[in-house]
Design an enzyme around this catalytic site. Structure first.
Site, mmCIF file in Angstrom:
data_model
loop_
_atom_site.group_PDB
_atom_site.id
_atom_site.type_symbol
_atom_site.label_atom_id
_atom_site.label_comp_id
_atom_site.label_asym_id
_atom_site.label_seq_id
_atom_site.Cartn_x
_atom_site.Cartn_y
_atom_site.Cartn_z
ATOM 1 N N ASP A 34 0.864 -1.169 0.000
ATOM 2 C CA ASP A 34 0.000 0.000 0.000
ATOM 3 C C ASP A 34 0.910 1.231 0.000
ATOM 4 O OD1 ASP A 34 -2.432 1.548 0.393
ATOM 5 O OD2 ASP A 34 -1.705 1.862 2.433
ATOM 6 N N ASP A 40 -0.021 5.047 1.004
ATOM 7 C CA ASP A 40 -0.144 6.013 2.099
ATOM 8 C C ASP A 40 0.076 5.352 3.457
ATOM 9 O OD1 ASP A 40 -0.906 8.187 0.375
ATOM 10 O OD2 ASP A 40 -2.863 7.222 0.184
ATOM 11 N N GLY A 56 -7.438 3.693 3.747
ATOM 12 C CA GLY A 56 -7.405 2.610 2.780
ATOM 13 C C GLY A 56 -8.564 2.579 1.807
ATOM 14 N N ARG A 110 -12.058 7.953 -1.780
ATOM 15 C CA ARG A 110 -12.604 9.159 -1.159
ATOM 16 C C ARG A 110 -14.107 9.042 -0.936
ATOM 17 N NH1 ARG A 110 -9.585 11.426 -5.023
ATOM 18 N NH2 ARG A 110 -11.413 12.146 -6.184
ATOM 19 N N SER A 149 -5.798 5.780 -3.875
ATOM 20 C CA SER A 149 -5.616 7.197 -4.200
ATOM 21 C C SER A 149 -5.185 7.394 -5.648
ATOM 22 C CB SER A 149 -4.571 7.821 -3.277
ATOM 23 O OG SER A 149 -4.254 9.133 -3.690
ATOM 24 N N ASP A 190 -1.286 -0.698 6.214
ATOM 25 C CA ASP A 190 -1.445 -0.095 7.533
ATOM 26 C C ASP A 190 -2.902 0.125 7.886
ATOM 27 O OD1 ASP A 190 -1.830 1.988 5.657
ATOM 28 O OD2 ASP A 190 -1.299 3.489 7.159
#
Length: 261
Positions: free
Chosen positions: A31, A33, A81, A84, A150, A208
């Site tokens: 991942d 971010d 995760g 938006r 994202s 995360d």
């Protein structure tokens, strides 16, 4: 005179630089971010500004639901995760707000504007421990992919100077083009590992987010690594409950000499 023998730099020898838990893995999907870059804090701050402004303008009927957005708990629980739109809808629903498509789009657009502004002004960095691990995997001949809900993932990795360390990238734009469902569904990770040419049951996912480790588990990955940057009282346990096999505070722990738990 006999020349000194050069050190063994074959991929097999280089696997010794990896923690034992990774030595049988044939590919790794990361991942973005909060795992590769420190952009999770920028996302959280942008969400807070957007949500708090909405709550002030449209306070829930229940006074107990009017509290500001919490950048740790609310972020992990509702938006981390996720896309938006999914994140905006999840948080608003948790505060008892009617989640019409128009409302969700408006809040998500405000967050996007704030995030883009912060990104342009401050940029992001890659975590040194992650860079160390990715380079060790590369030396060992293990393919690496970055995956993110994202649309900014490629820009984030490029700004952090690590884009060229990955063999494949599946970002939010690609997910939309391919109509991939968001986490906790595993489709984003499965597409990333497909591009590496390795089956999920021979690959690892590093995440995360609670939704992310759950996606890794649903996808049948051989190893799901949870990254607990918050190091809170229960964040590691929550990652384990949602599907992580192991939890580390920094990915440098997965290089030789580390001690994942």
């Amino acid at each position: 005179m006999r020349r000194p023998r050069s050190p063994d730099t074959s991929p097999e020898a280089s696997r010794a630089a990896l923690a034992p838990v990774l030595r049988d893995v044939r590919a790794v999907v990361f991942d973005t971010d909060g795992v590769i870059t420190d952009s999770a804090r920028v996302h959280a701050a942008a969400w807070k500004e957007a949500f708090d402004a909405f709550l002030r303008a449209h306070p829930p009927e229940d006074p107990g639901l009017r509290r500001p957005f919490d950048e740790r708990d609310d972020y992990l629980r509702h938006v981390d995760g996720k896309s938006r739109l999914d994140g905006a809808e999840a948080f608003l629903a948790a505060r008892g707000i009617e989640t019409s498509a128009e409302t969700v789009r408006a809040v998500a657009a405000d967050k996007e504007r704030l995030f883009t502004q912060r990104l342009r002004e401050h940029g992001v960095d890659a975590y040194p421990g992650t860079v160390r691990l990715v380079k060790a995997l590369r030396a060992a001949g293990v393919p690496r992919a970055a995956a993110s809900a994202s649309r900014h993932a490629g820009e984030l990795l490029d700004r952090a100077g690590v884009l060229d360390l990955f063999d494949a990238l599946v970002d939010g734009g690609e997910a939309a083009r391919l109509d991939l469902p968001g986490k906790p569904e595993p489709d984003l990770f499965l597409e990333a590992v497909r591009r590496l040419g390795v089956p999920a049951d021979r690959a690892a996912v590093v995440e995360d987010a609670l939704a992310g480790v759950e996606a890794g588990r649903r996808g049948g990955f051989a190893l799901v690594v949870g990254v607990d940057r918050a190091a809170g009282a229960d964040t590691g346990a929550r990652l384990l409950r949602h599907g992580a096999d192991i939890v580390v505070h920094d990915l440098g722990e997965l290089c030789a000499g580390g001690a994942p738990k």
